[in-house]
Write a protein that holds these residues in place. Structure first.
Motif, short mmCIF file in Angstrom:
data_model
loop_
_atom_site.label_atom_id
_atom_site.label_comp_id
_atom_site.label_asym_id
_atom_site.label_seq_id
_atom_site.Cartn_x
_atom_site.Cartn_y
_atom_site.Cartn_z
N THR A 57 -1.14 -3.68 1.95
CA THR A 57 -2.60 -3.05 2.68
C THR A 57 -3.70 -3.07 1.56
O THR A 57 -4.89 -3.26 1.87
N ASP A 58 -3.02 -2.60 0.29
CA ASP A 58 -4.21 -2.42 -0.66
C ASP A 58 -4.62 -3.70 -1.00
O ASP A 58 -4.05 -4.78 -0.82
N SER A 59 -6.20 -3.70 -1.12
CA SER A 59 -6.75 -5.16 -1.44
C SER A 59 -6.16 -5.91 -2.44
O SER A 59 -5.93 -7.16 -2.22
N GLU A 60 -5.57 -5.33 -3.65
CA GLU A 60 -5.11 -6.11 -4.51
C GLU A 60 -3.82 -6.85 -4.25
O GLU A 60 -3.60 -8.03 -4.62
N HIS A 61 -3.03 -5.91 -3.80
CA HIS A 61 -1.65 -6.39 -3.43
C HIS A 61 -1.78 -7.43 -1.89
O HIS A 61 -0.86 -8.30 -2.12
N ALA A 97 -6.09 5.42 -13.37
CA ALA A 97 -4.58 5.52 -12.85
C ALA A 97 -4.40 5.08 -11.60
O ALA A 97 -3.00 4.56 -11.51
N ASN A 98 -5.44 4.77 -10.83
CA ASN A 98 -5.23 3.95 -9.71
C ASN A 98 -4.67 2.37 -9.89
O ASN A 98 -3.64 2.28 -9.17
N LYS A 99 -5.22 2.06 -10.98
CA LYS A 99 -4.69 0.58 -11.41
C LYS A 99 -3.24 0.52 -12.03
O LYS A 99 -2.36 0.01 -11.67
N GLY A 100 -3.12 1.78 -12.54
CA GLY A 100 -1.70 2.06 -13.18
C GLY A 100 -0.53 2.02 -11.99
O GLY A 100 0.47 1.30 -12.04
N LEU A 101 -1.07 2.81 -10.86
CA LEU A 101 -0.06 3.00 -9.65
C LEU A 101 0.08 1.64 -8.90
O LEU A 101 0.96 1.19 -8.85
N GLU A 102 -1.06 0.76 -9.10
CA GLU A 102 -0.74 -0.52 -8.35
C GLU A 102 -0.08 -1.78 -9.08
O GLU A 102 0.55 -2.21 -8.61
N VAL A 103 -0.06 -1.41 -10.57
CA VAL A 103 0.99 -2.31 -11.26
C VAL A 103 2.07 -2.04 -11.14
O VAL A 103 2.97 -2.72 -11.07
N SER A 116 -0.43 3.33 1.33
CA SER A 116 -0.29 4.51 0.43
C SER A 116 0.76 4.11 -0.77
O SER A 116 1.78 4.07 -0.59
N LYS A 117 0.08 3.75 -1.75
CA LYS A 117 0.89 3.01 -2.95
C LYS A 117 1.78 4.13 -3.80
O LYS A 117 2.61 3.64 -4.28
N GLU A 118 1.65 5.19 -3.60
CA GLU A 118 2.33 6.34 -4.32
C GLU A 118 3.91 6.22 -3.76
O GLU A 118 4.82 6.47 -4.53
MG MG Z 1 -6.69 -0.87 -4.74
#
Ligand code: MG
Length: 387
Positions: A151-155, A218-224, A126-128
């Motif tokens: 757990t998010d694929s990028e991180h 916005a998802n990528k923004g949250l991931e940044v 849960s990136k939020e």
């Molecule tokens: Mg992701």
């Protein structure tokens, strides 16, 4: 001592939860499911409880179910918890080693904090949570010495690449983004996109909120923002690269100019297994990449006119304080309004921009301050949408 790692899943019926169950099913010699929680989907939760013989269950929003009707669906002797207290109960179960947090939005913020304080290992999807409260969560993780596994694929990709390297070796990270379904749609057509269309993602099979966030980036923004906290980076050390094939999940560029990437098919089971079995590597449950068939990889920079939500996130990160929490809250409100046909797809960034400009920017002293700015930001966004 139990040789198996004992897992609790918050968000067991969602897309991450379902993939985590596949991993646990395939590695039942190493993993044991001891607790499951979901927002409502009682039917699905009951099926999981029966299959995995899980005794501790939390239903965040039981709706019209009475304690008796709930109990009748689960195996005899189950302990059924409800509401926020129920989620916290599950996050702190005494017989659990690791909590996988895969709940949409910020609902799991307090359960996450309680799990950390109880010394649980955290697999965080849960990136939020870090977007909203990274400033308070990371010191807590250091204090309690928890294992924090992204757990998010990028991180997870960055985590795999960066492991064992000193921070001074990192020049920057390159977060890849699929670009979503509207990478090549004419800009003037974005206004007429419907919710049904927007949640059909070309590469990833995910829940509606994250699918829409992928379409707006916005998802990528949250991931940044999440990456800033997970890897202790400055905003200028995080670059976003569009990569439509979603095979390179992210990259790290070292100070000498060399770049390391993590690759696997666009399927969450790889990142989830990396977390649940960390630091061990055993046979995966899905087929790896097959280069014998040939694979084309494409990379391009994100167009700021097409994806304004991405730059708004970077601005919020640079502004610091409660701005990332405001960004996240405004986005959640805008996403709900779009799903309710109250605003057009291309108005989502306007809601976020207005809220960021109108909300008080404060340096939060506590989690309570963050929750207050989240509440304020939601009110500002709602008002903007209604007028
Ligand atoms: Mg992701």
């Amino acid at each position: 001592m139990n040789p198996k790692r004992r897992i609790v899943i918050l968000g067991a019926t969602g897309s991450i939860g379902t993939n985590a169950l596949r991993v646990i099913r395939a590695h039942s010699d190493r993993l044991e499911l001891v607790g499951i929680a979901s927002r409502s989907r009682v039917e699905n939760l009951a099926a999981i409880a029966h299959e995995f013989k899980v005794r501790d269950i939390a239903v965040f929003d039981p709706g019209t179910e009475t304690p008796g009707s709930l109990a009748s669906r689960f195996p005899a002797g189950s302990r059924i918890h409800t509401g926020m207290d129920g989620l916290i109960e599950l996050a702190t179960l005494s017989n659990a080693d690791m909590v996988l947090i895969a709940v949409v939005g910020t609902t799991a913020l307090m359960p996450c904090i309680h799990a950390i304080r109880c010394g649980k290992s955290i697999a965080l999807a849960s990136k939020e949570i870090l977007v909203m409260a990274g400033e308070f969560i990371l010191p807590l993780i250091r204090k309690h010495e928890n294992l924090l596994l992204p757990t998010d694929s990028e991180h997870n990709a960055i985590f795999q690449c960066i492991r064992g390297e000193p921070a001074r070796n990192v020049q920057k990270i390159l977060l890849t983004a699929s670009g979503g379904p509207y990478l090549h749609t004419p800009l003037e057509s974005l206004a007429s996109i419907t919710p049904e269309e927007a949640i059909r993602h070309p590469k990833w099979n995910m829940g509606p909120k994250i699918s829409l966030d992928s379409a707006t980036m916005a998802n990528k923004g949250l991931e940044v923002i999440e990456a800033r906290w997970l890897f202790d980076l400055r905003p200028d050390q995080i670059e976003v690269v569009i990569h439509p094939q979603s095979i390179v999940h992210s990259m790290v560029q070292w100070v000498d100019g060399s770049i390391l990437a993590q690759m696997s098919p666009p399927n969450m089971s790889f990142a989830i297994q990396n977390c649940l079995l960390y630091p061990d590597r055993v046979t995966g449950i899905d087929r790896p990449l097959d280069f014998s068939a040939g694979i084309n990889l494409e990379f391009l920079p994100p167009d700021p006119h097409r994806f304004p939500c991405l730059n708004l996130a970077i601005e919020a990160l640079k502004a610091g304080g409660t701005s990332p929490a405001v960004y996240n809250a405004a986005n959640e409100v805008a996403v709900s309004a779009f799903f309710d046909y109250k605003i057009a797809f291309d108005r989502i960034p306007a809601v976020i921009a207005h809220t960021l400009a109108s909300a008080d920017r404060v340096a939060p002293q506590s989690i309570e301050d963050i929750i207050q700015s989240d509440t304020d930001a939601r009110r500002i966004s709602q008002q903007f949408i209604h007028t």
